[in-house]
Structures are given as structure tokens and as C-alpha cells.
Write an enzyme that holds these catalytic residues in place. Structure first.
Site, PDB file in Angstrom:
ATOM      1  N   VAL A 254      49.142   2.466   2.611  1.00 32.50           N
ATOM      2  CA  VAL A 254      49.556   3.204   3.543  1.00 32.50           C
ATOM      3  C   VAL A 254      49.464   4.692   2.978  1.00 32.50           C
ATOM      4  O   VAL A 254      50.493   5.418   3.291  1.00 32.50           O
ATOM      5  CB  VAL A 254      50.852   2.766   4.233  1.00 32.50           C
ATOM      6  N   SER A 255      48.716   5.198   2.119  1.00 35.18           N
ATOM      7  CA  SER A 255      48.675   6.377   1.444  1.00 35.18           C
ATOM      8  C   SER A 255      48.312   7.245   2.762  1.00 35.18           C
ATOM      9  O   SER A 255      48.536   8.605   2.210  1.00 35.18           O
ATOM     10  CB  SER A 255      47.756   6.433   0.396  1.00 35.18           C
ATOM     11  N   CYS A 256      48.412   6.911   3.610  1.00 44.90           N
ATOM     12  CA  CYS A 256      47.856   8.024   4.658  1.00 44.90           C
ATOM     13  C   CYS A 256      48.810   8.260   5.712  1.00 44.90           C
ATOM     14  O   CYS A 256      48.943   7.680   6.759  1.00 44.90           O
ATOM     15  CB  CYS A 256      46.661   7.380   5.564  1.00 44.90           C
ATOM     16  N   ILE A 257      49.540   9.210   5.348  1.00 49.15           N
ATOM     17  CA  ILE A 257      50.740   9.594   6.207  1.00 49.15           C
ATOM     18  C   ILE A 257      50.727  11.222   6.495  1.00 49.15           C
ATOM     19  O   ILE A 257      50.257  11.606   5.587  1.00 49.15           O
ATOM     20  CB  ILE A 257      51.974   9.321   5.598  1.00 49.15           C
TER      21      ILE A 257
ATOM     22  N   THR B 286      46.884   8.686  11.496  1.00 51.39           N
ATOM     23  CA  THR B 286      47.222   7.912  10.198  1.00 51.39           C
ATOM     24  C   THR B 286      47.943   6.671  11.208  1.00 51.39           C
ATOM     25  O   THR B 286      48.192   5.676  10.573  1.00 51.39           O
ATOM     26  CB  THR B 286      48.254   8.398   9.331  1.00 51.39           C
TER      27      THR B 286
END
Lengths: 102, 412
Positions: free
Chosen positions: A99-102, B198
Site C-alpha cells: 500500500v505504498s500508494c497513498i 490510490t
């Protein structure tokens, strides 16, 4: 949902990620890799081991962090796991999608 | 006297200075804030500058204007943090000692991290809009641009205000429509993510808008280099996207001070407890805003919500009590979608953006995850709220630091 991979029955998410890393084994990894079109060799296993260790330490996974790890360069990571290397390699390593995508 | 030192006078640092000065006994505590800069920029305004919707002059004010009375403003650059000595050493050699340190140094673009990005083409046909100079250079480029391929690009996550690149693409669509030249411009959105955003529900809504506005999405693109000579970007898998104008969001990094002090991660963000906002470096160092590594958006709204939690936690820390407050990752963002409309999203670590309604006193309930004119007006009104309520640390009525589930269509 439950499915058969590498001779074992495992629980996976809709996207095919293992729900429980304890259900992971080398055979399961080979099974997932086959579906992803990847044939696992020594270099792949080194990356998988690194990812699993990072995950167990609670370190967030990013492509950048793999590139800096000394295990392989980003370019090599792409060669090992083409098209979305982090998504593929984590799936094969039996750990959740990053979930490095924030 | 004891000392609280705040590093950085951006959104987070300024709000904390205002909170603390109103709350700590003045005969016991000295509050200092260290920042080498002169101007406080209303950063959400950078998005509008390239389209001439805001003038650069209206989105900046002197930093000093927002430093509360009684707070010592040290207008100098910090060289290194020495946690073992409870000291910040300034570049001029002065030591500033602290009992409590609050790191609020934000994040900044680092185009030098990508091969070829900051080459001869930088600000000629490769632009950013995350800086004042970048936004102005891009405005001047677009002013008389005759069209071609406009590529909006994200280098890597995390970035400040993760919706801004999408907003840029939407506003570009409107901008060129208004100039009657949309048919001369191809717009592409190139991202390392698998989709537009995201979070899944918001991605579905935004993906629909991108399609409707004829903006092509190139997902899973992790850039290796900018080939300025041949005007193309290349990813590690060998894929190429050609551009005439590249608007990139370069890698975002924390302040280089963290690297010099040996307390940052790969990207110079400071390891921080995501609930208490205490650093993992030392117990008397706290971190707020973009400078943390906590897994929520890097955005002004987040800094604002964190500030209330952090104030309570610092007071507990001073009393030697356990922390009572836990930050939940609350973020709240308006997403400009062009044609004077916007979407509002409200979410936290646990709950992704969803539909429903969101109350704001004086403006009225806003529709969540829906495109409305009211949301656009809310976004514009926010500039006033920022200077007059948010920075001074005033409570915004009905907006709670941790996310409220009221009005939201949450499936449990």
C-alpha cells in the site's frame, strides 16, 4: 476464497494474493509464479526472501527500497518480474499487495 | 524556562505555534520556530497558477505575518539535529537547545532523483507545478502553446496532495476547451499506480471522469529516465511515452536536514508513530505534516487534523502522562474537476473515500465523491479559510480531527 495452488489449498484475495503468509511454501510460490508467467530461478528467490523479511519487519515496500537493497537493481527487478514487478513479486512471495500508494 | 522548538513554518509548523502559544503557560515555556524562508505560500493555489486562475501574488504572504506574538521566529537555516544533545545546530553555528522538538519541515520536489529530468529541458518543456517558480514557468509556457501532446506524470509515491496531478489534467482539459483548441491537445495521465488514484471507490469515479474528458491513462509506469533530447519518458520495463510538454510530479522528499542528522528514511521522511505522532527517533521529538512517514495523504488538511491531536499529546507528554489521543489518518480534499466543478473526499487510514454528505458551517452540506459546483465554491472559499482560520489554529466548526462517519455511506 479458497483455491488449489502448488498442491495445497490456500485462501486468496480477489486479486490472488495469499491471505495468510503461513500458507506460503516454495511449491505455492512456484504455482503462483506460473500463473504470472514467471519461472523462478535463484535471482527470483533472493528477491522473494528479501520482500518477506521486509514484510515481517513491518517495513513498507516500495520499488525504490528494493532498488536500494543491494539484492537487485530496479532494472533487474523489472527483468525478473516484468510489468508491475512489485505487484507480481509480492504476490509470489505470499505477502499483501503493497500500500505504498497513498 | 523550558523550550519547545518547531522546525519549519509551513502549514503544520505555523498551526502548532498558534496552538501551543494559546495553551502553554508563558512563564514556563519559550516557543521558537526555525525557518530560513521569507514567504508562506498557499500551496493548493499552485495548481491554479498555470491556468491563470490565481495570480502568484495572491497566494503568498510573509511568513512573519502568521507567527503568533511571543513566539521567537528564528529566520535561519538548520544544519543538523543532534537528538542526544537535545539541540538543533544552525548553519551559522548557533545551537538552539530544546526540551521538546517538533519537526514540521514538510516535503519538497526532488527532480534530481530522476535521470535527465533536471537537464537542459527543465522548465523549457519539462515542468512541475509544485513550486512557485515551476507554476509560473508553466503558466508562461501554456499561454501561447499551440498544442501537441501534454503528458501529466507522477514519478513515484508518496507525493504531496496525491489528487493534484489529476486536478491538473482536468483543469487542462477545461483550459484548452475554453481556448477552443482542445482538438489540438492530446492529454495523457502517466502514473506508477494501477489506476487513477490510490483508493478503489474514488478511482472508479475519477476513472469515469478521465474517460469522459478524453484523457488517456497510462498505468503502472515507473519512470527510469527523461530523454529530453527525444522528448520522451522511459520506464524500467522499456515502455516509452513521447511528449511535447511534460508536466511531472518529481519524487517528493523530506528535508535534507534529516539525512544530515541521520534520522530520515530513504526519502528523508521521519519514522513516526502513526497514532501518537511521536517520532521513533527519540521520545521528546514529535513530527507533524508532510515530514512524517505515516501512511496517509501528505496534505494541509492532514496537518490541520494532526495538530489538534499533537497538541493534546504534547501536553500529556509534559505532564508525564500516557498519550490519550490517537490520530486516525483523517484527510479531506477537494478535487477540482474543471468547468467550475469539484469533488470532495473525506477518508482515513481505515475508511476509503465514499459517497454521502459532509457538513461545513456557513457553506452547507457538501456532497462527497460527487461532482458539484458547490464543491468547487468550497475549494475556492478554502483560500480564505486557510489564511484566516486554519493557519491561526482556529477550529473549523463541525470538522473534527478524527474522521466522522456521520453522513457517509459506509458499508460495515
Amino acid at each position: 476464497m479458497e483455491t488449489q495452488i502448488g498442491g495445497s489449498s490456500v485462501e486468496v484475495t480477489d486479486e490472488g494474493y495469499l491471505k495468510d503468509i503461513n500458507q506460503w511454501s516454495r511449491e505455492v510460490a512456484i504455482g503462483i509464479a506460473e500463473k504470472e508467467g514467471v519461472t523462478l530461478a535463484d535471482d527470483h528467490w533472493k528477491v522473494l526472501e528479501f520482500l518477506q523479511n521486509q514484510y515481517k519487519n513491518g517495513t513498507p515496500l516500495t520499488i525504490r527500497s528494493v532498488g536500494k537493497s543491494g539484492v537487485c537493481s530496479i532494472k533487474e527487478l523489472y527483468a525478473l518480474f516484468p510489468d508491475g514487478p512489485l505487484k507480481k513479486s509480492t504476490k509470489i512471495a505470499g505477502i499483501p499487495k503493497p500500500v505504498s500508494c497513498i | 524556562m523550558k523550550n519547545i522548538v518547531i522546525l519549519g513554518s509551513g502549514t503544520a509548523g505555523t498551526i502548532m505555534a498558534n496552538h501551543l502559544t494559546g495553551d502553554l503557560p508563558k512563564d514556563e515555556w519559550t516557543i521558537s520556530i526555525i525557518d530560513p524562508l521569507k514567504w508562506h505560500y498557499y500551496q493548493p493555489g499552485f495548481l491554479f497558477v498555470p491556468f491563470e486562475m490565481y495570480d502568484p501574488e495572491e497566494i503568498r504572504k510573509p511568513i512573519e505575518k502568521f507567527i503568533p506574538k511571543g513566539v521567537d521566529f528564528i529566520n535561519k537555516e538548520a544544519d543538523v539535529i543532534l537528538p542526544e544533545e537535545n539541540t538543533v545546530r544552525l548553519k551559522d553555528g548557533t545551537n538552539v537547545n530544546y526540551d521538546i522538538l517538533i519537526i514540521a519541515t514538510g516535503s519538497d520536489i526532488a527532480p534530481q532523483e530522476t535521470e535527465g529530468m533536471k537537464g537542459p529541458c527543465w522548465r523549457k518543456d519539462v515542468f512541475d507545478f509544485y513550486s512557485n517558480d515551476g507554476a509560473i514557468a508553466l503558466r508562461d509556457k501554456l499561454k501561447d502553446w499551440e498544442g501537441g501532446h501534454l503528458v501529466v506524470h507522477i514519478t513515484e509515491m508518496p507525493i504531496k496532495c496525491p489528487v493534484a496531478p489529476l486536478e491538473f489534467a482536468f483543469l487542462a482539459d477545461s483550459f484548452f476547451k475554453d481556448k477552443n483548441m482542445r482538438d489540438k491537445v492530446k492529454i495523457s495521465f502517466v502514473t506508477p499506480l494501477s489506476g487513477a488514484f490510490t483508493k478503489p471507490k474514488a478511482t472508479a469515479v475519477l476513472q469515469h471522469l478521465l474517460t469522459e474528458k478524453n484523457i488517456e491513462v497510462v498505468p503502472d509506469f515507473y519512470i527510469e529516465k527523461v530523454d529530453g533530447e527525444n522528448k520522451k519518458i522511459v520506464d524500467y520495463g522499456g515502455r516509452e511515452v513521447e511528449y511535447d510538454v511534460l508536466v511531472t510530479i518529481p519524487t517528493n522528499m523530506g528535508n535534507p536536514l534529516m539525512e544530515r542528522s541521520g534520522i530520515g528514511d530513504d526519502l528523508n521522511f521521519v519514522p513516526t508513530d502513526k497514532g501518537t505522532l511521536q517520532s521513533k527517533v527519540k521520545d521528546n521529538i514529535f513530527v507533524i505534516g508532510d515530514a512524517t512517514d505515516v501512511p496517509t495523504s501528505k496534505a494541509g488538511s492532514v496537518a490541520h487534523f494532526e495538530a489538534e491531536i499533537l497538541l493534546d499529546n504534547i501536553k500529556s507528554f509534559i505532564r508525564g502522562e500516557a498519550f490519550k489521543e490517537e490520530f486516525d489518518g483523517h484527510a479531506n480534499c477537494f478535487i477540482e474537476t474543471g468547468n467550475s466543478k469539484a469533488i470532495l473526499i473525506d477518508f482515513n487510514y481505515e475508511h476509503e473515500p465514499t459517497t454521502g454528505s459532509f457538513p461545513i458551517t456557513g457553506i452547507g452540506p457538501m456532497k462527497l465523491l460527487k461532482e458539484t459546483r458547490m464543491n468547487h465554491l468550497g475549494k475556492l472559499a478554502f483560500k480564505w479559510i486557510y489564511w484566516n482560520m486554519l493557519l491561526p489554529g482556529r477550529k473549523i466548526p463541525l470538522v473534527t480531527p478524527n474522521m466522522s462517519k456521520a453522513g457517509k455511506d459506509i458499508e460495515d
